[in-house]
Design an enzyme around this catalytic site. Sequence first.
Site, PDB file in Angstrom:
ATOM      1  CE  LYS A  66      -3.456  51.768  -2.291  1.00  0.00           C
ATOM      2  NZ  LYS A  66      -3.252  50.575  -3.093  1.00  0.00           N
ATOM      3  CG  ASP A 102      -5.642  47.580  -2.771  1.00  0.00           C
ATOM      4  OD1 ASP A 102      -6.354  47.859  -3.754  1.00  0.00           O
ATOM      5  OD2 ASP A 102      -4.873  48.390  -2.225  1.00  0.00           O
TER       6      ASP A 102
HETATM    7  P1  ATR Z   1       2.372  50.879  -3.411  1.00  0.00           P
HETATM    8  O1  ATR Z   1       1.383  51.345  -2.383  1.00  0.00           O
HETATM    9  O2  ATR Z   1       1.855  51.006  -4.837  1.00  0.00           O
HETATM   10  O3  ATR Z   1       2.910  49.526  -3.128  1.00  0.00           O
HETATM   11  P2  ATR Z   1       4.769  52.066  -2.353  1.00  0.00           P
HETATM   12  O4  ATR Z   1       4.298  51.799  -0.962  1.00  0.00           O
HETATM   13  O5  ATR Z   1       5.404  53.383  -2.666  1.00  0.00           O
HETATM   14  O6  ATR Z   1       3.584  51.938  -3.389  1.00  0.00           O
HETATM   15  O7  ATR Z   1       5.755  50.868  -2.761  1.00  0.00           O
HETATM   16  C1  ATR Z   1       6.459  50.876  -3.957  1.00  0.00           C
HETATM   17  C2  ATR Z   1       7.274  49.575  -4.072  1.00  0.00           C
HETATM   18  O8  ATR Z   1       8.010  49.613  -5.292  1.00  0.00           O
HETATM   19  C3  ATR Z   1       8.285  49.368  -2.963  1.00  0.00           C
HETATM   20  O9  ATR Z   1       8.448  47.996  -2.737  1.00  0.00           O
HETATM   21  C4  ATR Z   1       9.538  49.993  -3.572  1.00  0.00           C
HETATM   22  O10 ATR Z   1      10.749  49.527  -3.011  1.00  0.00           O
HETATM   23  P3  ATR Z   1      11.352  50.257  -1.670  1.00  0.00           P
HETATM   24  O11 ATR Z   1      10.534  49.746  -0.514  1.00  0.00           O
HETATM   25  O12 ATR Z   1      12.758  49.816  -1.641  1.00  0.00           O
HETATM   26  O13 ATR Z   1      11.181  51.734  -1.906  1.00  0.00           O
HETATM   27  C5  ATR Z   1       9.416  49.490  -4.983  1.00  0.00           C
HETATM   28  N1  ATR Z   1      10.174  50.277  -5.952  1.00  0.00           N
HETATM   29  C6  ATR Z   1       9.860  51.508  -6.425  1.00  0.00           C
HETATM   30  N2  ATR Z   1      10.781  51.922  -7.324  1.00  0.00           N
HETATM   31  C7  ATR Z   1      11.707  50.920  -7.419  1.00  0.00           C
HETATM   32  C8  ATR Z   1      12.896  50.736  -8.178  1.00  0.00           C
HETATM   33  N3  ATR Z   1      13.328  51.654  -9.043  1.00  0.00           N
HETATM   34  N4  ATR Z   1      13.585  49.569  -8.001  1.00  0.00           N
HETATM   35  C9  ATR Z   1      13.159  48.615  -7.149  1.00  0.00           C
HETATM   36  N5  ATR Z   1      12.036  48.735  -6.403  1.00  0.00           N
HETATM   37  C10 ATR Z   1      11.316  49.877  -6.539  1.00  0.00           C
END
Ligand code: ATR
Length: 285
Positions: A66, A102
């Site tokens: 995105k 979104d």
């Molecule tokens: P999306 O477009 O669906 O928001 P993304 O941009 O990959 O997907 O964002 C995923 C979010 O989930 C982020 O806030 C990520 O935290 P980081 O910025 O620190 O990566 C969070 N996230 C994913 N796995 C996580 C985990 N195991 N614990 C805490 N936060 C997690």
Amino acid sequence: MTQLVGLLGYPLSHSISPVFQQAAFDHCGLPVRYDLWPTPLEELEAKVSKLRGPDYLGANVTVPHKERIPALIDDIDPLARAVGAVNTIVRNGRRLVGYNTDVFGFIKSLEEAGCFDPKGRRALLLGAGGAARAAAFALVTAGVASLTIANRTIERAESLARDVGGVAKGVTVVHATGVPLSEAVGDVELIVNSTSVGMSHGGADDRTLLDAGLVPSGALVYDMVYNPSETPLMREAGKAGARTLGGLMMLIYQGAAAFELWTGRDAPVEIMVRAGRQALARLPG
Ligand code: ATR
């Protein structure tokens, strides 16, 4: 001629968008096919370029692309530019135009399915990725009294907070762990999870960032995750006596807005909801 539209992301194995979008095209008698286009990063530029061909209506965009799409297309709608994320591409002649539906999907589902007016309320947002960007813009635009953005990677939360107006708009950031997170929960009235924690096949299926002891009983807990339909966070919120909302209606409303941009017609939302629910029931939980 059958026109094509599809979902760009990687990986894509469990998306239900093809099911409810196809149901909408078929219901309206439109000769359009909606496909899954699993596209690794190294193939993204070539795939986006192909969308300029006459067979294509456009595309939806999901994780992890995105935030990369704006650099690959010709025009960007002002809201998508402000959010910094494009989830819908529309072909207009040979030009590709990017939108973010979104934001609409989030606010419409919050207000209609969640019966929650965010104006003047205290909100906590878990996550700072693409989905969080849409929620943060929607909440600040709707006039929340305060918004705390909690994320594992604090720099990402800081960057999002800056982009939505920072402290001047009541937006602050914390680490999404331990004491900082529990203090941030305080007496918030809305908790939104935009992280993939709790998602089936997300790698951290049974985890939740907040447990029942931390959730205020009067809050609405909105988990953008739609599979499973009751996430671990929603279960914890239920134990605390809080109301909950899952991610299906946001997915449907963002998809309905995309459908309207591609076709210029009203989306058959009820048909999409029914098809979406059936598809969800068939997914492995
Ligand atoms: P999306 O477009 O669906 O928001 P993304 O941009 O990959 O997907 O964002 C995923 C979010 O989930 C982020 O806030 C990520 O935290 P980081 O910025 O620190 O990566 C969070 N996230 C994913 N796995 C996580 C985990 N195991 N614990 C805490 N936060 C997690």
